[in-house]
Design an enzyme around this catalytic site. Structure first.
Site, PDB file in Angstrom:
ATOM      1  N   SER A  44       0.703  -1.104   0.090  1.00 40.98           N
ATOM      2  CA  SER A  44      -0.071   0.013   0.023  1.00 40.98           C
ATOM      3  C   SER A  44       0.918   1.190   0.131  1.00 40.98           C
ATOM      4  CB  SER A  44      -0.928   0.078   1.337  1.00 40.98           C
ATOM      5  OG  SER A  44      -0.125   0.361   2.256  1.00 40.98           O
ATOM      6  N   SER A  46       0.869   3.971   2.220  1.00 39.71           N
ATOM      7  CA  SER A  46       0.818   4.488   3.207  1.00 39.71           C
ATOM      8  C   SER A  46       2.357   5.027   3.835  1.00 39.71           C
ATOM      9  CB  SER A  46       0.521   3.782   4.635  1.00 39.71           C
ATOM     10  OG  SER A  46       1.450   2.817   4.906  1.00 39.71           O
ATOM     11  N   LYS A 115       5.474   1.036   9.384  1.00 38.99           N
ATOM     12  CA  LYS A 115       5.320   2.705   9.661  1.00 38.99           C
ATOM     13  C   LYS A 115       6.537   3.023  10.189  1.00 38.99           C
ATOM     14  CE  LYS A 115       0.923   2.224   8.766  1.00 38.99           C
ATOM     15  NZ  LYS A 115       0.201   2.617   7.472  1.00 38.99           N
ATOM     16  N   SER A 206      -2.827   6.803   5.581  1.00 38.15           N
ATOM     17  CA  SER A 206      -2.200   5.946   6.529  1.00 38.15           C
ATOM     18  C   SER A 206      -3.283   5.555   7.790  1.00 38.15           C
ATOM     19  CB  SER A 206      -0.781   6.376   7.113  1.00 38.15           C
ATOM     20  OG  SER A 206      -0.502   5.527   7.947  1.00 38.15           O
TER      21      SER A 206
END
Length: 257
Positions: A44, A46, A115, A206
């Site tokens: 993805s 994010s 992250k 995100s």
């Protein structure tokens, strides 16, 4: 008395040696994957523009020691192993603010996220009008060149990009797609002891610790490893190797994080 080895015996011996080499190589690869470095793919956006969809990373499993999710495989990549039944961490080492980390989502145990670590235990974290605040102090950010993205129809989109610098000097770029987006104004979060506050670099796209129902603060034992290096990157389908000369992002290969 001498023994003459026939061609069939020699062939059988060669096959046996080849099988041994393959088995040893597989065992070595499994040990490396389990205890040292595990490959992950980015599914993805994010973490744009730091990480792009189609990036393939090596994540160091030993950076923070080993927790119960260190040996659980990566369900996003279709690989699962039994989860070790223990709490805490073995040979624990504290992560640093700004590290890009793969962790098991505490609210969805079968999902791994990647992250950036923003908040340490005891920190007060808040976002106000897209500006990140740590312990009441605004994190400096300066505008840099826009991130340009092209869709499947060839249309280009410009997204505002900023360079953000954390209190410990770690610097990286973040994207700000919308003015005062859904997570651009938050309450003040206090990071619990033994937990970490994670945020994606693509701030308006995100799902991270700002969303307490979906992720929230991440326990130390949920950390899987630190993203280290991009070993492959492709703008397309990885198995279509005949398109590699045009679809591989050559400028991203062997990039460090």
């Amino acid at each position: 008395m001498s023994v003459t080895t026939t061609g069939k015996d020699q062939q059988a011996g060669g096959v046996g040696e080849t099988i041994k080499v393959v088995i040893h190589a597989l065992i070595l690869a499994l040990l490396v994957r389990t205890f040292l470095y595990q490959p992950f793919s980015i599914p993805s956006g994010s973490m744009k523009s730091t990480l792009l969809v189609g990036d393939y990373l090596f994540v160091s499993k030993f950076s923070y020691g080993y927790g119960k999710f260190s040996f659980g495989g990566n369900p996003l990549n279709g690989f699962q192993t039994p989860i070790a039944n223990f709490s805490g961490r073995i040979w624990a080492s504290e992560p640093k603010r700004g590290d890009v980390i793969v962790f098991r989502n505490p609210k969805e145990e079968g999902t791994d996220f990647i992250k950036r670590l923003i908040g340490l235990p005891g920190d007060r974290i808040q976002v106000k009008h897209s500006i990140l605040y740590i312990n009441g102090e605004a994190v400096p950010r300066t505008p840099v060149a826009d991130f340009v993205e092209t869709d499947a129809f060839g249309t280009s989109f410009h997204i505002r990009r900023y360079r953000e610098t954390l209190p410990n000097g770690v610097s990286y770029t973040v994207l700000d797609m919308y003015q005062d987006g859904s997570a651009d104004n938050t309450e003040e979060y206090v990071v619990p002891a033994g937990h970490y506050f994670m945020m994606g670099d693509n701030r308006d796209n995100s799902t991270d610790s700002r969303f307490t129902r979906d992720v929230g603060p991440v326990p130390f034992e949920n950390l899987i490893g630190r993203a280290e290096i991009i070993f492959f990157s492709i703008d397309g389908v990885a198995w279509q190797f005949w398109n590699w000369p045009w679809s591989i992002r050559w400028n991203r290969l062997l990039g460090t994080l």
